[in-house]
Structures are given as structure tokens and as C-alpha cells.
Motif scaffolding. Structure first.
Motif, PDB file in Angstrom:
ATOM      1  N   ALA A   1      62.536  75.196 -14.842  1.00 10.34           N
ATOM      2  CA  ALA A   1      61.623  75.085 -15.991  1.00 10.34           C
ATOM      3  C   ALA A   1      61.585  73.828 -16.449  1.00 10.34           C
ATOM      4  CB  ALA A   1      61.620  76.213 -17.016  1.00 10.34           C
TER       5      ALA A   1
ATOM      6  N   ALA B   1      55.670  73.880 -16.817  1.00 15.91           N
ATOM      7  CA  ALA B   1      56.442  75.256 -16.440  1.00 15.91           C
ATOM      8  C   ALA B   1      57.257  75.470 -17.885  1.00 15.91           C
ATOM      9  CB  ALA B   1      57.455  74.992 -15.482  1.00 15.91           C
ATOM     10  N   ARG B   2      57.468  74.495 -18.647  1.00 20.85           N
ATOM     11  CA  ARG B   2      58.273  74.970 -19.934  1.00 20.85           C
ATOM     12  C   ARG B   2      57.728  75.947 -20.827  1.00 20.85           C
ATOM     13  NH1 ARG B   2      61.599  69.277 -21.975  1.00 20.85           N
ATOM     14  NH2 ARG B   2      61.389  68.892 -19.595  1.00 20.85           N
TER      15      ARG B   2
ATOM     16  N   GLU C   1      58.592  79.360 -19.696  1.00 16.03           N
ATOM     17  CA  GLU C   1      60.060  79.614 -19.238  1.00 16.03           C
ATOM     18  C   GLU C   1      60.689  80.986 -19.331  1.00 16.03           C
ATOM     19  OE1 GLU C   1      62.811  76.757 -20.971  1.00 16.03           O
ATOM     20  OE2 GLU C   1      64.644  77.395 -19.817  1.00 16.03           O
TER      21      GLU C   1
END
Lengths: 292, 239
Positions: free
Chosen positions: B105, B110-111, B114
């Protein structure tokens, strides 16, 4: 007897702290980038001279020292960008980087000679004054080194093990391709590793410059010591060399006390050679490269 | 029929003076999952390395979601959601499973997802949850493959590339893993899979390419030909 104990304990802690500070940056660069930085000793020298120069233009030591350490981070990053990064991906990178960092180190060393001259200089102590512990006279500068080193190493451990950026650095150390594939900026992480290593070298230089005379060639002996510590502790981790640094520090202190200063290097090398014959990967090493 | 999410147009690539891919053209995502197969050493892995940015192509275009990404860094390709799980499972041997998932992540895109992706991974591979703090090197081959795929899912894939996910796994583990991969596909993530297990490949993919000597030698679209084990085996071993 109590004096012997204090002598060895203090000498061991002091030398061990100094060796740990010299070696940890070298180990950090090896574990993340997989190269040996042979300009590491020169970076210690430069750190000390930058601090000296800052004090010379009128800054107080408490400002000059941190500033020099930060500046050394920038120097490390530049050095990485100029003599290491262009070579990444070459099959013979380890040997080539030995040569490029040696060359860069030689340039910096001669540059320092031109700028600051050959005359010895000295930095102010971290803390001025002396005291007595267990019947042994010690300087407060040495005590400061013994206290500051574990704090810095602990902070480095926390950074590597408790932050996302530290996690990314540990990952790059283990698998470069996989690091690319999770979206890490591998070149920036290499630059960061080199920068942190150079800062740690700068701090080691400030430690040394506070109790010995400085000269442009003052880095060659610490580089050798750092190499010994790193090889002995195992080049595959950051913590191995740190333990090894203290172990060597205590060994030397005990040898100094019982056999005298002249026998210490001989005994140290005899023991190192014996240990490396049994454990060529180093005493604290695991089989793979990694930061921990 | 929809637009292809990925199309590879006339890509030539190799290592040094050795050319591995010769003017290869194929597309993915129009009919669902894509399977790549063919003999070893004929460019399948090299093709995937070009797509994910690990290897710069000498010429040609790699168009992902309408943008030519040939020559972009692996990092920016990951940020577009094109995620590549490389062959073998030598990820990060000294990191824990949890560390690997956090790394997955890492990319800014993507964070924000997560938490939700971690839940997906744990649901898909409950075994990983039991060993969250264990180092990858201490896991079995199948578990390590789960970590590899799980890490890729943490990167919030819009297209997932799997390079021989069942390589070297015991039959029982292989079946489990195949089921998980099918599950990922049903979850709406299109796949490109390189695989030697033909049964698995047939079950998984709607479109197949045979890669031979660095180029596509046969393309099989749905409805065009009947796909059977026999035909594929004969393609593998020649006539």
C-alpha cells in the motif's frame, strides 16, 4: 581490581561507541545499495572540517555541529548521485564503486588540504571538563560520546523498524526488483541511505575532532576500523556491526589493560582472523542482506 | 465487448545485444482474462517486465488505459494500478507478512484503500492473518505465493499480472491458490496470467496467446476455436 574493571568498562564503552558510529553508516550503505563506500572515512573528515569552519565563522558549537551533520547528508546525497547511481545495474558494480568512491574520497581529501591546509586543528569538546569515575579520570567529551551514540543508533533503529520510510529502506535492501514493483522510488531511497550514512560519518568526525587533532587524512584510520568492524560483525545487517563495534571496543580495552597498547592490534587481528575462519559471514550475520 | 485495458503494439525488447521480443503485439481486457503460454525462454517473462516498467523496450508502444506507458518508471506504472507479481516468490525474505502488506500500500494511489484491501486479503488468505508477524522466509512456498499476491492486492490493482503463480507448488496447495486467483478475477480485477498448468489456464482465461520465439504465434479468442487440452499440448510440442 575495581580500577581495572572501571578502566576496561569505560575504555570499551568509549571505543565501542566510536567504532559503532564509524561503522554504522558503512553498513547502512552496504545493506541498502550493496556497495562499499570507500569515501566513508573522508566523509568523517569533511564533517569535522565543516563543523570547524562553521565555528570559525562565529557559530556556537551547539548550532555548528547539527548544521554540519545536516550538510553532510547533502554531501552524501550528491556523492551518491554522482559516483554511485550512474553505475547501478552494472554487473561489476561492487568493484567499480570501490574505485569511484576511492577517487571521490581522494578528491575531497585533497580539496580539504587545499582549502584548510595541512596544519592540525581541533574542535571544541561536546562538553568541556573532566571527571573521575571509579578511580579513572575521564573527559566529559568521552562521556557524551558514550551517551549520544546509543541514542542515535536507537533512533536509527526506530526509523528503520517503525516508520513507513524505514520499511521501504529495509525492503530495497532485500529485493530491488520487487521494490520497484510495489512502487518504491528506489533511486531516492538509495540517495537517502547514502545521505544518512554521510550524516552519521559527519557525527563520527565531530566525535573524533573533539579529542584528537584533525588533519585532512584523519579519515583513513577510522575507515579501516569501520571496515574491520563491518566485516567482523557481518556485512549483511546494520545491527551486527553495532554489536561487533562494542565487542571490539571491550576487547581492545581489556588488551590495553593487560598486555599494553602495542600488543592490542596484533591480538585483535589474530582473534578476528580466527573467528572469520570459523564464521566467514561474520559473527552476527544471517545469510541474506537486510536492514535490521 | 469493451475496449482493451492493455494493448502491446509492436514491442521489441531484450537484454544488451540479445533481442528477446520481436515486434510483439497483443491486447488484454477485451474478453476478460488473458492467458499467456508457451515454452520457457521465449519471452513471456520479458514481456511482463516490459509492461511493468522493469525493462525499457527498444521500440513499440504499451498502452494502458489509453496512455502509452512504454518507458515510464515502474513506480508510475504501479501508481496507475497496473500491478505485476513476478515469477518465484522471493519477495522480501526478512520482512513480516504485515510489513509486506504495508509495502503493497506504499503507492499514494493505494494508501486510501489500505484498510479495505487488507480486509480483502485476509478474507482471501485467512492463513496469512494467523502469521501476520512471521517473516516471509519462514513460510512455505504456497504461503509465500499468497504473500506475493496479497501484496499486489494491497497495491489496489486495476489490472493484475501473475507470472506462473503455481510454479513449484504441491498439487493441493496449487488447487487452493487457483481457487483464490479465480476469486480475485470474480471480484472484478482483470488478469494476465502466465502459467504452465494448462487446465488452470483454460479455466481462468477467456483469451489465450501462445508466445513463441518472442512473438505471438497463435491467438485464441472466445468462440473462435474450441479450446482443449489436446490442441494446446500439440501447440506446445509442435507438430
Amino acid at each position: 581490581m575495581s580500577s581495572a574493571f572501571a578502566d576496561i568498562a569505560f575504555g570499551g564503552l568509549f571505543q565501542g561507541s566510536l567504532y559503532a558510529m564509524m561503522a554504522v553508516g558503512l553498513a547502512l550503505v552496504w545493506t541498502t545499495i550493496g556497495v562499499f563506500n570507500f569515501s566513508h572515512g573522508v566523509l568523517m573528515m569533511l564533517g569535522a572540517y565543516v563543523a570547524w569552519q562553521l565555528i570559525e565563522i562565529g557559530l556556537p558549537a551547539w548550532a555548528a555541529f547539527p548544521l554540519a551533520i545536516v550538510a553532510m547528508g547533502g554531501v552524501g546525497w550528491l556523492l551518491q548521485a554522482s559516483v554511485v547511481r550512474p553505475l547501478i545495474g552494472r554487473p561489476n558494480i561492487v568493484l567499480v564503486v570501490v574505485i569511484t568512491t576511492l577517487a571521490a574520497g581522494s578528491l575531497i581529501e585533497n580539496g580539504a588540504l587545499t582549502v584548510w591546509g595541512p596544519r592540525s586543528k581541533q574542535l571544541p569538546s561536546l562538553i568541556a571538563g573532566n571527571t573521575t569515575i571509579g578511580g579513572v579520570g575521564v573527559s566529559l567529551h568521552q562521556i557524551a560520546i558514550i551517551v549520544i551514540t546509543p541514542v542515535i543508533l536507537g533512533a536509527l533503529w526506530l526509523f528503520l523498524n517503525r516508520t513507513r520510510l524505514g520499511l521501504a529502506m529495509r525492503a530495497v535492501a532485500q529485493n530491488e526488483d520487487a521494490s520497484h514493483l510495489v512502487g518504491l522510488n528506489v533511486t531516492a531511497l538509495y540517495g537517502l541511505a547514502f545521505g544518512i550514512a554521510a550524516s552519521l560519518a559527519g557525527l563520527a568526525g565531530i566525535f573524533i575532532g573533539g579529542y584528537r587533532f584533525m588533519s585532512p587524512v584523519m579519515g583513513s584510520d577510522p575507515l579501516l576500523k569501520a571496515l574491520i568492524v563491518v566485516v567482523f560483525g557481518g556485512i549483511s545487517s546494520v545491527s551486527g556491526p553495532i554489536f561487533a563495534a562494542y565487542l571490539i571496543g571491550f576487547f581492545e580495552a581489556a588488551c590495553n589493560y593487560y598486555f599494553g597498547l602495542y600488543w592490542t592490534p596484533t591480538l585483535l587481528f589474530a582473534v578476528l582472523i580466527l573467528i572469520l575462519m570459523v564464521r566467514p559471514e561474520g559473527i552476527f550475520a544471517s545469510r541474506s542482506r537486510g536492514l535490521a | 465487448m469493451s475496449n482493451p485495458i492493455l494493448s502491446i503494439e509492436g514491442v521489441t525488447a531484450g537484454y544488451g545485444r540479445v533481442t528477446v521480443l520481436r515486434d510483439i503485439t497483443l491486447e488484454a481486457g477485451r474478453f476478460g482474462n488473458v492467458g499467456l503460454f508457451g515454452p520457457n525462454g521465449h519471452g513471456k517473462t520479458t514481456l511482463l517486465r516490459v509492461v511493468s516498467g522493469l525493462l525499457k523496450p527498444q521500440s513499440g508502444r504499451v498502452v494502458f488505459d489509453g496512455v502509452d506507458i512504454a518507458g515510464e518508471s515502474a513506480r508510475s506504472i504501479v501508481a496507475r494500478g497496473l500491478i505485476h507479481v513476478p515469477q518465484g516468490n522471493r519477495l522480501f525474505p526478512d520482512l513480516s507478512i504485515g510489513d509486506c502488506m504495508a509495502l503493497g500500500a506504499f503507492s499514494p494511489h493505494a494508501r486510501p484503500h489500505e484498510e479495505e484491501n487488507r480486509e480483502k486479503v485476509v478474507k482471501l488468505f485467512p492463513k496469512l492473518a494467523e502469521r501476520w508477524r512471521q517473516k516471509v522466509r519462514t513460510l512455505s512456498g504456497g504461503e509465500r505465493q499468497m504473500v506475493s499476491i496479497g501484496t499486489a492486492l494491497m497495491s489496489h490493482p486495476r489490472l493484475l499480472i501473475l507470472d506462473e503463480p503455481t510454479l513449484g507448488l504441491a498439487p493441493k496447495i496449487k488447487d487452493e491458490l487457483c481457487a483464490s486467483v479465480l476469486e480475485i478475477s470474480r471480484g472484478g480485477v482483470p488478469l494476465i496470467v502466465v502459467e504452465q498448468d494448462i487446465e488452470f489456464l483454460l479455466e481462468l482465461s477467456q483469451q489465450l496467446y501462445l508466445i513463441d520465439h518472442g512473438a505471438v504465434s497463435t491467438e485464441i479468442k472466445p468462440g473462435e476455436k474450441s479450446l482443449g487440452h489436446e490442441e494446446i499440448m500439440s501447440m506446445y510440442f509442435g507438430h
